[in-house]
Design a protein around this motif. Structure first.
Motif, PDB file in Angstrom:
ATOM      1  N   PHE A  54       0.854  -1.184   0.000  1.00  0.00           N
ATOM      2  CA  PHE A  54       0.000   0.000   0.000  1.00  0.00           C
ATOM      3  C   PHE A  54       0.891   1.235   0.000  1.00  0.00           C
ATOM      4  O   PHE A  54       2.100   1.149   0.229  1.00  0.00           O
ATOM      5  CB  PHE A  54      -0.928   0.014   1.224  1.00  0.00           C
ATOM      6  N   LYS A  55       0.278   2.390  -0.232  1.00  0.00           N
ATOM      7  CA  LYS A  55       0.979   3.662  -0.178  1.00  0.00           C
ATOM      8  C   LYS A  55       0.476   4.440   1.032  1.00  0.00           C
ATOM      9  O   LYS A  55      -0.715   4.742   1.118  1.00  0.00           O
ATOM     10  CB  LYS A  55       0.740   4.464  -1.458  1.00  0.00           C
ATOM     11  N   PRO A  56       1.359   4.765   1.975  1.00  0.00           N
ATOM     12  CA  PRO A  56       0.909   5.510   3.157  1.00  0.00           C
ATOM     13  C   PRO A  56       0.295   6.856   2.772  1.00  0.00           C
ATOM     14  O   PRO A  56       0.774   7.539   1.860  1.00  0.00           O
ATOM     15  CB  PRO A  56       2.204   5.708   3.962  1.00  0.00           C
ATOM     16  N   THR A  57      -0.761   7.232   3.468  1.00  0.00           N
ATOM     17  CA  THR A  57      -1.441   8.497   3.239  1.00  0.00           C
ATOM     18  C   THR A  57      -0.973   9.526   4.254  1.00  0.00           C
ATOM     19  O   THR A  57      -0.969   9.260   5.455  1.00  0.00           O
ATOM     20  CB  THR A  57      -2.974   8.330   3.371  1.00  0.00           C
ATOM     21  N   GLY A 365      15.579   9.005   7.830  1.00  0.00           N
ATOM     22  CA  GLY A 365      14.280   9.646   7.783  1.00  0.00           C
ATOM     23  C   GLY A 365      13.171   8.847   7.131  1.00  0.00           C
ATOM     24  O   GLY A 365      12.088   9.383   6.867  1.00  0.00           O
ATOM     25  N   TYR A 366      13.408   7.562   6.884  1.00  0.00           N
ATOM     26  CA  TYR A 366      12.359   6.718   6.322  1.00  0.00           C
ATOM     27  C   TYR A 366      11.518   6.088   7.433  1.00  0.00           C
ATOM     28  O   TYR A 366      12.024   5.770   8.510  1.00  0.00           O
ATOM     29  CB  TYR A 366      12.953   5.596   5.465  1.00  0.00           C
ATOM     30  N   VAL A 367      10.244   5.895   7.123  1.00  0.00           N
ATOM     31  CA  VAL A 367       9.337   5.136   7.982  1.00  0.00           C
ATOM     32  C   VAL A 367       8.977   3.867   7.218  1.00  0.00           C
ATOM     33  O   VAL A 367       8.593   3.930   6.039  1.00  0.00           O
ATOM     34  CB  VAL A 367       8.068   5.944   8.318  1.00  0.00           C
ATOM     35  N   HIS A 368       9.129   2.705   7.885  1.00  0.00           N
ATOM     36  CA  HIS A 368       8.912   1.405   7.239  1.00  0.00           C
ATOM     37  C   HIS A 368       7.785   0.649   7.928  1.00  0.00           C
ATOM     38  O   HIS A 368       7.740   0.588   9.163  1.00  0.00           O
ATOM     39  CB  HIS A 368      10.183   0.545   7.295  1.00  0.00           C
ATOM     40  N   GLY A 375       6.677 -10.825   8.318  1.00  0.00           N
ATOM     41  CA  GLY A 375       7.943 -10.138   8.502  1.00  0.00           C
ATOM     42  C   GLY A 375       8.433  -9.436   7.242  1.00  0.00           C
ATOM     43  O   GLY A 375       9.515  -8.849   7.229  1.00  0.00           O
ATOM     44  N   LYS A 376       7.642  -9.430   6.189  1.00  0.00           N
ATOM     45  CA  LYS A 376       8.014  -8.785   4.939  1.00  0.00           C
ATOM     46  C   LYS A 376       7.834  -7.275   5.045  1.00  0.00           C
ATOM     47  O   LYS A 376       6.862  -6.795   5.631  1.00  0.00           O
ATOM     48  CB  LYS A 376       7.144  -9.335   3.795  1.00  0.00           C
ATOM     49  N   ILE A 377       8.777  -6.503   4.464  1.00  0.00           N
ATOM     50  CA  ILE A 377       8.632  -5.053   4.408  1.00  0.00           C
ATOM     51  C   ILE A 377       7.502  -4.733   3.440  1.00  0.00           C
ATOM     52  O   ILE A 377       7.546  -5.096   2.264  1.00  0.00           O
ATOM     53  CB  ILE A 377       9.937  -4.373   3.983  1.00  0.00           C
ATOM     54  N   ALA A 378       6.479  -4.018   3.945  1.00  0.00           N
ATOM     55  CA  ALA A 378       5.252  -3.850   3.174  1.00  0.00           C
ATOM     56  C   ALA A 378       5.123  -2.472   2.538  1.00  0.00           C
ATOM     57  O   ALA A 378       4.465  -2.323   1.507  1.00  0.00           O
ATOM     58  CB  ALA A 378       4.042  -4.105   4.081  1.00  0.00           C
ATOM     59  N   ALA A 379       5.717  -1.459   3.142  1.00  0.00           N
ATOM     60  CA  ALA A 379       5.597  -0.094   2.618  1.00  0.00           C
ATOM     61  C   ALA A 379       6.654   0.774   3.278  1.00  0.00           C
ATOM     62  O   ALA A 379       7.234   0.402   4.305  1.00  0.00           O
ATOM     63  CB  ALA A 379       4.198   0.463   2.884  1.00  0.00           C
ATOM     64  N   ARG A 380       6.896   1.953   2.679  1.00  0.00           N
ATOM     65  CA  ARG A 380       7.804   2.916   3.288  1.00  0.00           C
ATOM     66  C   ARG A 380       7.386   4.324   2.900  1.00  0.00           C
ATOM     67  O   ARG A 380       6.722   4.533   1.873  1.00  0.00           O
ATOM     68  CB  ARG A 380       9.256   2.647   2.892  1.00  0.00           C
ATOM     69  N   TYR A 381       7.802   5.275   3.729  1.00  0.00           N
ATOM     70  CA  TYR A 381       7.553   6.681   3.421  1.00  0.00           C
ATOM     71  C   TYR A 381       8.803   7.478   3.766  1.00  0.00           C
ATOM     72  O   TYR A 381       9.398   7.293   4.838  1.00  0.00           O
ATOM     73  CB  TYR A 381       6.359   7.211   4.220  1.00  0.00           C
ATOM     74  N   ASP A 382       9.204   8.382   2.872  1.00  0.00           N
ATOM     75  CA  ASP A 382      10.399   9.190   3.054  1.00  0.00           C
ATOM     76  C   ASP A 382      10.016  10.505   3.724  1.00  0.00           C
ATOM     77  O   ASP A 382       9.682  11.481   3.068  1.00  0.00           O
ATOM     78  CB  ASP A 382      11.062   9.441   1.696  1.00  0.00           C
ATOM     79  N   LEU A 383      10.087  10.526   5.054  1.00  0.00           N
ATOM     80  CA  LEU A 383       9.752  11.727   5.811  1.00  0.00           C
ATOM     81  C   LEU A 383      10.928  12.683   5.903  1.00  0.00           C
ATOM     82  O   LEU A 383      10.765  13.897   5.878  1.00  0.00           O
ATOM     83  CB  LEU A 383       9.281  11.339   7.224  1.00  0.00           C
TER      84      LEU A 383
END
Length: 419
Positions: A54-57, A365-368, A375-383
């Motif tokens: 998904f894409k974080p909102t 500065g990334y949020v994962h 345990g799979k990395i599902a999404a990230r956001y570059d804050l």
């Protein structure tokens, strides 16, 4: 403004006059700062391409003060009273509306020198000396603030006005804990101090041993069942009777080993986690333990080392170790359910469970988001704009179905996670 091709629009906060060139390669996101990094750092820094679930909102972004800059800090926002309480190291404490990010109130506790009649003029362009805020907690109608200068303050949770202030010997490096009419602070000098939460009157203090060499950090106390539970720099879990401060019991969960003082560091810096009459605690040098609250008996031990808090949801414990490997373990027996090493050496925060995921921040500065089942990395956001000056240094905070993340420069964001 500039647009990072990794997905975030960001500010140039520490520009050096060079234009920032951003590109996306098969190895992940890269910036001009890569030119100044060695191969080992580049391997850590470049994120592998992600097939996101998904894409974080982004609900909102704002700023509170100047953050914590490059200093070590456990300073983390707190959600209570339908408000988001947040502080920066320099002295700003604020209450925000968690839905909009709007400020409800803001106070500045930076220290200004009294220069007589000149003060009213010089203070107009001076930011004052740092208050060195290091810990924040909320209980009922009080906000408790601890500083590295050994100052404990109680603020009115609705207005931010100062109720009382007390001074202790030693640095307060973790959030105060409150309960049963008392507020308790742990200090770098190895002493616990307890005060009446309404009046600030001193109740008791308890001193413990501190080794010659310890980590720059201390355990946040926890208050429950008539006791104050705290980790010690000597590798123990200690319970003090809350009415008197007398030690009820202490249990070593690890022991020093090695030839040098550095190798013998055994600090239990993570806050004790209490659930169902069991304390879960982890030491820096490699022991995760489950301990019976009533007796101090060790139920099980496993070899994991960390200075970050352990988190729990249902029967799963989530551990981020010293190398930023992430683990899920069965809380009942310590059996490992999965591990995630794809973010190793990125100086991850502790994990925060939300919905089907756990969330961590990192040095750049990334949020994962990590799937709790696989345990799979599902999404990230570059804050933070892939900038270590804007690292996400404290564990993200869950507020409803949103995650609140804060960077070292004081940027605050609310990010929605799908149910």
């Amino acid at each position: 403004m500039l647009t990072n091709t990794c997905g975030r629009t960001g500010r140039i906060t520490r520009a050096t006059g060079l234009a920032l060139l951003l590109s996306v390669s098969l190895s992940g996101c890269t910036t001009i700062s890569d030119w100044f990094a060695d191969e080992e750092e580049l391997e850590i820094r470049r994120l592998a391409p992600l097939d996101a679930e998904f894409k974080p909102t982004v609900n909102w972004e704002t700023e509170v003060g100047d953050g914590v800059d490059g200093y070590f800090s456990h300073l983390r926002p707190v959600y209570a009273n339908d408000k988001l309480y947040i502080a920066d190291r320099h002295g700003v404490v604020a209450a925000l509306d968690p839905q909009s990010g709007d400020k409800i109130w803001e106070k500045d506790f930076a220290v200004f020198k009294d220069e007589g009649w000149k003060s009213s003029i010089t203070n107009l362009w001076s930011s004052g000396a740092s208050a060195k805020i290091a810990g924040l907690s909320v209980s009922g109608e009080s906000v408790f603030v601890g500083t590295e200068d050994g100052i404990l303050m109680s603020l009115n949770a609705q207005s931010g006005e100062l109720n009382w202030s007390k001074s202790v010997e030693g640095e307060i490096l973790a959030a105060p804990a409150s309960g049963e009419g008392l507020v308790v602070v742990n200090t770098g000098a190895g002493t616990l101090f307890a005060f009446d939460s309404e009046t600030g009157e001193s109740a008791w203090q308890n001193e413990s041993d501190v080794p010659p060499l310890t980590l720059r950090g201390i355990s946040t106390p926890a208050i429950s069942n008539g006791g104050v539970i705290v980790g010690t720099p000597t590798g123990k879990i200690q319970v003090n009777i809350i009415d008197s401060g007398i030690v009820a019991w202490e249990t070593p969960i690890t022991a020093p080993s090695g030839a040098t003082e550095l190798e013998r560091i055994v600090d239990v810096d993570a806050a004790p986690l209490l659930y169902g009459g069991i304390i879960y605690a982890i030491s820096y040098n490699g022991t995760l333990a489950a301990i019976e609250l009533r007796s101090g008996r060790v139920i099980w031990k496993r070899e994991y080392g960390s200075y970050r808090n352990v988190s729990l949801e249902e029967n799963a414990l989530y551990v981020v170790d010293n190398n930023s490997h992430v683990y899920a373990l069965d809380r009942r027996n310590g059996v490992e359910m999965w591990s995630q090493s794809g973010l190793k050496q990125r100086v991850l925060t502790a994990a925060e469970p939300i919905g089907n995921y756990i969330v961590v921040g990192d040095k750049w500065g990334y949020v994962h988001w990590i799937n709790k089942e696989s345990g799979k990395i599902a999404a990230r956001y570059d804050l933070g704009g892939d900038d270590d000056d804007e690292s996400v240094f404290a564990a993200p905070l869950r507020v409803g179905n949103a995650i609140i993340a804060v960077t070292r420069e004081g940027d605050v964001a609310s990010l929605t996670t799908p149910e």
